[in-house]
Design a protein around this motif. Structure first.
Motif, short mmCIF file in Angstrom:
data_model
loop_
_atom_site.label_atom_id
_atom_site.label_comp_id
_atom_site.label_asym_id
_atom_site.label_seq_id
_atom_site.Cartn_x
_atom_site.Cartn_y
_atom_site.Cartn_z
N SER A 372 15.89 61.23 84.14
CA SER A 372 15.61 61.07 82.70
C SER A 372 14.67 62.16 82.21
N SER A 373 14.85 62.54 80.95
CA SER A 373 14.03 63.59 80.35
C SER A 373 13.56 63.21 78.96
N GLY A 374 12.58 63.94 78.48
CA GLY A 374 12.11 63.72 77.11
C GLY A 374 13.20 63.99 76.09
N ALA A 375 14.06 64.96 76.37
CA ALA A 375 15.16 65.27 75.45
C ALA A 375 16.13 64.10 75.37
N ASP A 376 16.40 63.46 76.50
CA ASP A 376 17.27 62.28 76.49
C ASP A 376 16.65 61.16 75.65
N VAL A 377 15.37 60.94 75.83
CA VAL A 377 14.68 59.90 75.08
C VAL A 377 14.76 60.18 73.58
#
Length: 397
Positions: A372-377
């Motif tokens: 998971s990444s900040g961009a996904d969030v």
């Protein structure tokens, strides 16, 4: 991570890199796990009684996997590791061995509720806070003796973590043992069952980045040695006569038939890989992403993030929410078709808990993992906001 470059088709005919928010259901395989399995395939053979080279290699890898798993979860020297199909299988196995009644909470996944209910388990209704809930457990265990307290390590609906060490002390003081369903906890937290005082731990490989059809039950041998074998068949016996059987001790006692060698080796590979990560940094990264997702969703009109207790001290990477006026499947479909986002919708095999939270129709669960990444969030938050705006404007999408 296998599948990290997966492209998802969108309704407009384009594709986008898939954003996986469904780790709590099944996590993708770590590359190291897939490579370990691939390297063993040329040697694949049945284990334990074969004199051939391939059988010897597989036997060594299979039995060696027990040692890796035991070390990863902090097992005691005399604990055993029984390989199972998954957490559900592990819990049902132990349920067939417990010499007495079991106490469970009403917030449990069905696997950690129904396996005990079949044996007449006593169910404790959770209260409005963690502290009140613990006091209800104490009262139940003190009312009449129980052999086992079975609790989740982390809720598969909200991610909230129970105070396992404290519950272990309470169980032992009341003359009971404790089983922890670690299906959701172990992929996010390092667990040391000896330090925590946990008697039994159950988990699945497919949630631990090793989706090859195996799980494990780790814990004290005496109940497992005294019980009837979980399955009757080859591999679980020392000697068989027409009128009598001499069963092997655990773990072999409960592993009749040809075992899932590749699944066990995959779990061991995942344990080794995870043990090599910086656990503190990984937990901090997950915490930051969870806080970011919770805050972002909370800022969208009509979105409610679900919690069991206001005083939960910790939680793993699971954020479950509802959108006012929208069916969970409607939200999940919009996220997938329009943004390439994979979430889970429904009641998450925890129907009593969803009813307790007032959402008998279900909810939407976004679960995080190592990929998971900040961009996904940010993509998920933006997509939910777009869904709400579209509904307000009468957009049928």
């Amino acid at each position: 991570m296998c599948g990290s470059d997966l492209r998802a088709p969108l309704r407009d005919g384009t594709t986008v890199t898939y954003a996986n928010f469904d780790y709590a259901a099944s996590a993708p395989a770590l590359s190291a796990v897939a490579e370990r399995v691939q390297s063993l395939l040329p040697f694949y053979a049945s284990v334990h009684r074969g004199a051939g080279y391939a059988s010897q290699v597989c036997t060594e890898r299979y039995e060696g996997a027990r040692d890796v798993v035991a070390d990863f979860v902090g097992a005691r020297a005399d604990d055993v590791v029984v390989f199972t199909r998954n957490t559900t299988d592990a819990l049902n196995l132990l349920a067939s061995c417990v010499p007495g009644e079991t106490v469970v909470l009403d917030i449990e996944h069905h696997a950690n509720l129904l396996s005990w209910k079949r044996n007449g388990a006593r169910v404790v209704e959770s209260a409005g806070t963690v502290e009140e809930t613990i006091q209800r457990i104490v009262a139940e265990l003190c009312t009449r003796p129980a052999a086992l307290l079975a609790v989740t390590g982390a809720s598969n609906v909200t991610g909230e973590v129970l105070p396992i060490a404290r519950l272990a002390r309470i169980a032992h003081e009341c003359g009971a043992r404790i089983l922890v369903d670690a299906a959701q906890l172990l992929p996010h937290r390092r667990v040391d069952i000896a330090e925590l005082g946990v008697d039994y731990l159950a988990f699945s490989g497919h949630k631990l980045y090793a989706p090859f059809g195996a799980g494990a039950l780790v814990g004290r041998a005496d109940w497992l040695d005294a019980a009837e074998p979980y399955l009757a068949g080859g591999g679980a016996t020392k000697n068989v006569e027409i009128d009598s059987v001499q069963w092997a001790a655990a773990p072999q006692r409960h592993e009749a038939g040809t075992p899932n060698v590749l699944g066990a080796v995959a779990i061991a590979a995942a344990c080794e890989a995870l043990a090599g990560f910086d656990a503190v940094a990984a937990q901090q990264h997950e915490r930051e992403l969870c806080d970011r997702l919770t805050a972002g969703l909370g800022a969208v009109d009509g979105v409610q993030v679900l919690r069991i207790w206001p005083d939960s001290p910790d939680s793993v990477g699971i954020v479950t929410f509802t959108v006012a006026g929208a069916e969970p499947r409607e939200v999940a479909t919009f996220l997938s078709d329009g943004y390439g986002i994979g979430v889970r919708d429904g009641r998450f095999c925890a129907h009593p808990l969803l009813s307790r939270l007032g959402h008998v129709e279900g909810a939407v669960r976004a679960s995080l993992g190592l990929g998971s990444s900040g961009a996904d969030v940010d993509r998920l938050i933006a997509a939910v906001a777009e869904f709400v705006r579209g509904r307000a404007a009468g957009d049928p999408r």
